[in-house]
Enzyme design. Structure first.
Site, short mmCIF file in Angstrom:
data_model
loop_
_atom_site.label_atom_id
_atom_site.label_comp_id
_atom_site.label_asym_id
_atom_site.label_seq_id
_atom_site.Cartn_x
_atom_site.Cartn_y
_atom_site.Cartn_z
N CYS A 51 -4.47 -1.77 -1.63
CA CYS A 51 -4.69 -0.35 -1.87
C CYS A 51 -5.69 -0.20 -3.01
O CYS A 51 -5.48 -0.76 -4.09
CB CYS A 51 -3.36 0.30 -2.26
SG CYS A 51 -3.55 2.01 -2.78
N ASN A 52 -6.77 0.51 -2.77
CA ASN A 52 -7.76 0.69 -3.82
C ASN A 52 -7.23 1.56 -4.95
O ASN A 52 -7.47 1.27 -6.13
CB ASN A 52 -9.03 1.36 -3.26
CG ASN A 52 -9.82 0.42 -2.39
OD1 ASN A 52 -9.49 0.20 -1.23
ND2 ASN A 52 -10.85 -0.18 -2.94
N CYS A 54 -11.10 2.50 0.44
CA CYS A 54 -9.71 2.91 0.67
C CYS A 54 -9.29 2.09 1.88
O CYS A 54 -10.03 2.03 2.88
CB CYS A 54 -9.62 4.39 0.99
SG CYS A 54 -7.99 4.87 1.62
N ASP A 78 0.87 -1.18 0.00
CA ASP A 78 0.00 0.00 0.00
C ASP A 78 0.90 1.22 0.00
O ASP A 78 2.14 1.09 0.11
CB ASP A 78 -0.89 0.00 1.26
CG ASP A 78 -1.79 1.22 1.35
OD1 ASP A 78 -2.40 1.59 0.34
OD2 ASP A 78 -1.88 1.83 2.45
N SER A 79 0.29 2.40 -0.03
CA SER A 79 1.09 3.63 0.06
C SER A 79 1.62 3.85 1.48
O SER A 79 2.61 4.53 1.65
CB SER A 79 0.22 4.83 -0.32
OG SER A 79 -0.91 4.91 0.53
N1 DGL Z 1 -4.89 3.10 1.18
C1 DGL Z 1 -4.89 3.51 -0.16
C2 DGL Z 1 -6.16 3.22 -0.92
O1 DGL Z 1 -6.80 2.23 -0.62
C3 DGL Z 1 -4.17 4.76 -0.54
C4 DGL Z 1 -4.48 6.01 0.17
C5 DGL Z 1 -3.57 7.10 -0.37
O2 DGL Z 1 -2.35 6.91 -0.29
O3 DGL Z 1 -4.11 8.09 -0.89
O4 DGL Z 1 -6.52 3.89 -1.85
#
Ligand code: DGL
Length: 265
Positions: free
Chosen positions: A75-76, A185, A12-13
């Site tokens: 991560c979405n 998210c 993920d980020s």
């Molecule tokens: N947790 C991530 C997602 O599901 C990324 C959130 C982000 O870094 O903006 O999109």
């Protein structure tokens, strides 16, 4: 080393993917996980498609070099670009992302008709949830909303009601009719209790990590890839090390972890 005993890569980020990882660790205690948090590039939800494709490709190549047998894109925002990334070192059936399993489940269930989807700008602008859900079940009424401020608040550890409720007032204005919220998210399951409390428990927030963990378990079973031998410790890698990440991650996971800074380029 045979394939079944290889680790599983999860990325993920930043912190958000830990909501998925925690469920995976609970469901699949015999597996070793290698987690990669791309904190140097956070937030993914505000990045261009080209940038996301390049991050996702680099991370998957790293996880491949570490021998991972499967990949969980926790991560979405990253999941929205997978079909457009030309040079991934894994085949489609070796990757679990976090959009299709949720769309499959929600489009076939009968309990909830009025659904709100919240996610990063990238995920909501991709229209993937909206489009796929409506295409597969035209009875569903969907409202979707980008709620980008929630990621930095969660990364910062501001997850109390006093910090969140004024933001929810803005973001969740016309959600009163909804029966179910999809947190699209992976950061948001960290605050699902606060969201349910904001709505006085009149609507439910879908527990997405559990659904992804069940999907991975099925995939391992179908391909006879369950690790049956001993396993190594899980690993946590970040592209940028921050004290905040360690504090929040340990609080969320409920134990101490050791973090490595791993640069991909
Ligand atoms: N947790 C991530 C997602 O599901 C990324 C959130 C982000 O870094 O903006 O999109």
């Amino acid at each position: 080393m045979d394939k079944a005993s290889a680790p599983i890569g999860v990325f993920d980020s930043g912190l958000g993917g830990l909501t998925i990882l925690k469920a995976l660790q609970e469901y699949l205690p015999n597996e070793q996980f290698i987690y990669f948090g791309d904190t140097a590039h956070l937030p993914y939800g505000e990045k261009s498609e080209a940038a996301l494709i390049s991050y996702v490709t680099d991370i998957m190549h790293y996880l491949k070099s570490r021998g991972c047998k499967l990949i969980v894109v926790a991560c979405n925002s990253a999941s929205t670009v997978l079909t457009k990334a030309p040079n991934l070192p894994y085949e489609k059936d070796e990757i679990i992302e976090v959009i299709s399993p949720i769309v499959d489940l929600i489009s076939t269930q009968k309990k909830y008709q009025r659904i709100a989807v919240i996610g990063t700008r990238k995920t909501i602008d991709s229209g993937l949830f909206d489009k796929e859900l409506k295409q597969r079940n035209n009875q569903l009424q969907i409202v979707s909303r980008a709620t980008p401020l929630l990621v930095p608040l969660i990364e910062e550890g501001f997850s109390d009601e006093q910090a969140l409720f004024p933001i929810f007032d803005r973001y969740f204005k016309d959600f009163d009719d909804a029966e179910l919220i999809i947190p699209a998210c992976t950061h948001y399951p960290m605050i699902y209790k606060q969201i349910e409390s904001y709505f006085n428990h009149k609507l439910k927030v879908l527990h997405t990590p559990k659904i992804i963990a069940e999907g991975l378990k099925d995939l391992l079973d179908q391909n006879q890839l369950n690790n049956t031998g001993s396993k190594n410790e899980d690993e946590y890698h970040l592209s940028d090390l921050t004290d905040g990440f360690k504090r929040e991650a340990e609080m969320f996971l409920g134990r101490a972890i050791s973090l490595s800074r791993t640069l991909l380029k």
